[in-house]
Design a protein around this motif. Sequence first.
Motif, PDB file in Angstrom:
ATOM      1  N   GLU A 116     -21.472 -17.117  38.947  1.00 41.31           N
ATOM      2  CA  GLU A 116     -20.537 -17.254  37.832  1.00 41.31           C
ATOM      3  C   GLU A 116     -19.184 -16.680  38.232  1.00 41.31           C
ATOM      4  O   GLU A 116     -19.115 -15.636  38.898  1.00 41.31           O
ATOM      5  CB  GLU A 116     -21.054 -16.516  36.594  1.00 41.31           C
ATOM      6  N   LEU A 117     -18.124 -17.334  37.805  1.00 37.37           N
ATOM      7  CA  LEU A 117     -16.769 -16.878  38.119  1.00 37.37           C
ATOM      8  C   LEU A 117     -16.548 -15.443  37.633  1.00 37.37           C
ATOM      9  O   LEU A 117     -15.954 -14.627  38.342  1.00 37.37           O
ATOM     10  CB  LEU A 117     -15.737 -17.809  37.479  1.00 37.37           C
ATOM     11  N   GLU A 118     -17.006 -15.151  36.436  1.00 35.46           N
ATOM     12  CA  GLU A 118     -16.770 -13.817  35.877  1.00 35.46           C
ATOM     13  C   GLU A 118     -17.374 -12.726  36.743  1.00 35.46           C
ATOM     14  O   GLU A 118     -16.782 -11.654  36.921  1.00 35.46           O
ATOM     15  CB  GLU A 118     -17.332 -13.741  34.452  1.00 35.46           C
ATOM     16  N   ASP A 119     -18.554 -12.974  37.291  1.00 30.48           N
ATOM     17  CA  ASP A 119     -19.181 -11.992  38.175  1.00 30.48           C
ATOM     18  C   ASP A 119     -18.375 -11.817  39.454  1.00 30.48           C
ATOM     19  O   ASP A 119     -18.178 -10.693  39.937  1.00 30.48           O
ATOM     20  CB  ASP A 119     -20.604 -12.430  38.527  1.00 30.48           C
ATOM     21  N   ILE A 120     -17.915 -12.933  40.017  1.00 32.35           N
ATOM     22  CA  ILE A 120     -17.124 -12.868  41.254  1.00 32.35           C
ATOM     23  C   ILE A 120     -15.846 -12.072  41.011  1.00 32.35           C
ATOM     24  O   ILE A 120     -15.525 -11.143  41.760  1.00 32.35           O
ATOM     25  CB  ILE A 120     -16.788 -14.284  41.758  1.00 32.35           C
ATOM     26  N   ASN A 178      -5.696 -11.613  37.362  1.00 33.97           N
ATOM     27  CA  ASN A 178      -4.878 -12.435  38.249  1.00 33.97           C
ATOM     28  C   ASN A 178      -5.740 -13.412  39.049  1.00 33.97           C
ATOM     29  O   ASN A 178      -5.361 -14.571  39.247  1.00 33.97           O
ATOM     30  CB  ASN A 178      -4.085 -11.551  39.210  1.00 33.97           C
ATOM     31  N   PHE A 179      -6.891 -12.938  39.499  1.00 34.76           N
ATOM     32  CA  PHE A 179      -7.802 -13.806  40.253  1.00 34.76           C
ATOM     33  C   PHE A 179      -8.279 -14.962  39.379  1.00 34.76           C
ATOM     34  O   PHE A 179      -8.262 -16.126  39.794  1.00 34.76           O
ATOM     35  CB  PHE A 179      -8.985 -12.980  40.761  1.00 34.76           C
ATOM     36  N   VAL A 180      -8.713 -14.643  38.158  1.00 31.88           N
ATOM     37  CA  VAL A 180      -9.201 -15.684  37.245  1.00 31.88           C
ATOM     38  C   VAL A 180      -8.078 -16.672  36.906  1.00 31.88           C
ATOM     39  O   VAL A 180      -8.306 -17.890  36.852  1.00 31.88           O
ATOM     40  CB  VAL A 180      -9.781 -15.044  35.968  1.00 31.88           C
ATOM     41  N   ALA A 181      -6.875 -16.163  36.701  1.00 32.74           N
ATOM     42  CA  ALA A 181      -5.752 -17.041  36.378  1.00 32.74           C
ATOM     43  C   ALA A 181      -5.463 -18.008  37.519  1.00 32.74           C
ATOM     44  O   ALA A 181      -5.203 -19.204  37.280  1.00 32.74           O
ATOM     45  CB  ALA A 181      -4.502 -16.202  36.075  1.00 32.74           C
TER      46      ALA A 181
END
Length: 203
Positions: A31-35, A192-195
């Motif tokens: 999952e993106l959130e975990d990463i 910032n990574f998620v964005a």
Amino acid sequence: MAPRKQPPRAWQRMLSGRRLDLLNPSPLDIELEDIAHGLARVARWNGQTTGDHAFSVAQHCVLVERIVSELRTGLPDRWRLAALLHDAPEYVVGDMITPFKAAIGLDYRELEDRLLGAVYIRFGLPGQLPKNITALIKRADKMAAFLEATRLAGFADAEARRFFIAPRGIPARALREFSRIEPLAPPQAQDNFVARFHALGGE
């Protein structure tokens, strides 16, 4: 009859509730959130950098993606997304410095490669990137390491040139911006990574 020995646990439970098997990683458990959460809390350079916070792998990944986009203008977003995710396995295995990886040997690199392939597949990329894209990301990675080494980790330029690649082929405007890197608090690095992930079309 002696009880059968249970195999050692090879999975890690994530905050999302997923259990990721490190030896046989499934894209469905990524999952993106975990990463993003993990990378924002893993320190580059074993934490041996200046500033009030560690310089995180999440920040490094954003820097590498931006260098890639300057080195190859017009590069499709999917390959820029691959650059952003190039160190994603470190959200579960941490960021070992290169000398330690060399000491451990190929088994560790194979583990990283399997994890990275699963991450890429999870987000719609090929498990193994084209060789020219891999080479481009590695070049940008070494340029980012040069900037981090000389701006944050105490390396002199001459020493850093022995191990990394001094940035070249990047517009002066962008290079000035990249040279002003500062460690961020984990929540900001995570955001910032998620964005960047969503800006590049990641889903």
